[in-house]
Each structure stands twice: as structure tokens, then as C-alpha cells.
Design a protein around this motif. Structure first.
Motif, PDB file in Angstrom:
ATOM      1  N   LEU A 216      28.946  39.361  44.880  1.00 37.58           N
ATOM      2  CA  LEU A 216      28.909  37.909  44.714  1.00 37.58           C
ATOM      3  C   LEU A 216      27.825  37.362  45.611  1.00 37.58           C
ATOM      4  O   LEU A 216      27.619  37.830  46.725  1.00 37.58           O
ATOM      5  CB  LEU A 216      30.249  37.275  45.102  1.00 37.58           C
TER       6      LEU A 216
ATOM      7  N   CYS B 244      27.837  36.559  40.015  1.00 39.78           N
ATOM      8  CA  CYS B 244      28.149  37.973  40.168  1.00 39.78           C
ATOM      9  C   CYS B 244      26.943  38.750  39.663  1.00 39.78           C
ATOM     10  O   CYS B 244      26.541  38.597  38.502  1.00 39.78           O
ATOM     11  CB  CYS B 244      29.398  38.335  39.377  1.00 39.78           C
TER      12      CYS B 244
ATOM     13  N   MET C  49      35.629  39.852  40.289  1.00 37.27           N
ATOM     14  CA  MET C  49      35.178  38.549  40.809  1.00 37.27           C
ATOM     15  C   MET C  49      36.335  37.761  41.393  1.00 37.27           C
ATOM     16  O   MET C  49      36.237  37.230  42.503  1.00 37.27           O
ATOM     17  CB  MET C  49      34.508  37.712  39.700  1.00 37.27           C
TER      18      MET C  49
END
Length: 192
Positions: free
Chosen positions: A6, A71, A133
Motif C-alpha cells: 500500500l 495497492c 488490502m
């Protein structure tokens, strides 16, 4: 070796953001977790707006402070002299998903939207990216002091429901959002 991470989006990702937006539009996919990217053709404009939302002092009325993440999957440079750092340590940063975190819930978000939204590029789905995520955003939620978060999904979205459940989501209820004419399942994830 490919790896996910991330990152807070910046100007180095403008082309990837534009490509992600187009892929989502071409697939007629919702852009959950992307803020207003669907209506903003210019990625630089979107990036500026995300930065505005990340600061409580500049968050517009009727919005709440929000942190936007992308991401990225990239092939790590291995065995080479590394003269570049951070994002540039990768041969290519391929944007595979987006997620955002609303730092608290206003009435609308409490009733419908929740704390976290996320989406995955259509050609990258069903690889566990959304689950990864959400798991990693929950770590950030703990860092900013949240004790629990609400995540919502449409009842037909089995993949999103599985993502939420894999991250400890507990079903609360289903609500109807008149403005969009959709039903939304509410799940709460405890962070303690």
C-alpha cells in the motif's frame, strides 16, 4: 519477485491512476475506495482532492477526513546496485487496487457507506488482493486509534462479503440506500 504494498498516491503514479480509472470504466465497475475518481478525468485533480481530504483543516463540508491508498504490485529489483529508493525500488509499479479510510463516520457514512471502501482492477480480481488490502488498512486503523470499523457491500457481491468475513467482519444488518437504489450489508470489524 512480485509483491503487494500500500502507498499514498503521488505524482509518479498519475499514468497508473489514469489506466486504473479507464480499466474500471471499461468494465463498468464501481469505483469503491477511489473517492471521486469516477467523475474526475484528470488524475492530478483527483490526487489534489485526496490530499485535501487527508487534512481535517481542508476537508470540505459534508465530507470527512479520509486517507487514500493505492495497492501496487511491482517486481522488486534484486541483485542490482540500488540507486533509487521507495517506489523507484521497483521495475514497475502496477496499480492493482485502491482503498480509502474515512477517519470517522458522519450520519450518511454510518447509515450507508462505512469507514473503508476498496476496489480491485477487473483483470486482477479473485487473487486475494482485496483481502490483503483490507487487512493492511485495518493495521492503519489501529494506528489512528479506531476501535472498530464498519464496512459495507452489496448483497450480490460475494467476493466483497468474503473479503470482509476473512478480516473478522460480523454482519449487523442490510439497509436500502434510496439515492443509489441499492441494498447494502453492514459488517463491523473489531480492532481490539
Amino acid at each position: 519477485m512480485d509483491e503487494l504494498r500500500l502507498a499514498i498516491p503521488d505524482e509518479s503514479l498519475l499514468d497508473e491512476i489514469a489506466a486504473y480509472r479507464q480499466a474500471m470504466l471499461d468494465a463498468d465497475s464501481s469505483m469503491d475506495g477511489c473517492g471521486p475518481l469516477k467523475r474526475m478525468e484528470n488524475p492530478a485533480e483527483w490526487l489534489a482532492f485526496c490530499r485535501q481530504l487527508d487534512n481535517p483543516a481542508t476537508t470540505p463540508p459534508n465530507w470527512v477526513p479520509m486517507t487514500q491508498f493505492v495497492c501496487l504490485r511491482g517486481e522488486k529489483i534484486v541483485g542490482m546496485i540500488q540507486v533509487r529508493r521507495e517506489l523507484n525500488d521497483y521495475l514497475r509499479n502496477y496499480l492493482v487496487g485502491m482503498t480509502n479510510l474515512r477517519h470517522y463516520l458522519n450520519d450518511y457514512l454510518l447509515t450507508y457507506g462505512g469507514h473503508i471502501g476498496y476496489s480491485v482492477r477487473p483483470d486482477e480480481r479473485q487473487q486475494g488482493i482485496a483481502t490483503w488490502m483490507l487487512h493492511n488498512v485495518l493495521t492503519y486503523c489501529r494506528e489512528i486509534g479506531l476501535k472498530r470499523v464498519m464496512v459495507a457491500c452489496e448483497p450480490w457481491n460475494v467476493g466483497s462479503r468474503k473479503t470482509i468475513l476473512r478480516n473478522g467482519g460480523v454482519y449487523e444488518k442490510t439497509v436500502h440506500e434510496d439515492g443509489e437504489n441499492i441494498d447494502l450489508e453492514h459488517y463491523w470489524i473489531s480492532l481490539t
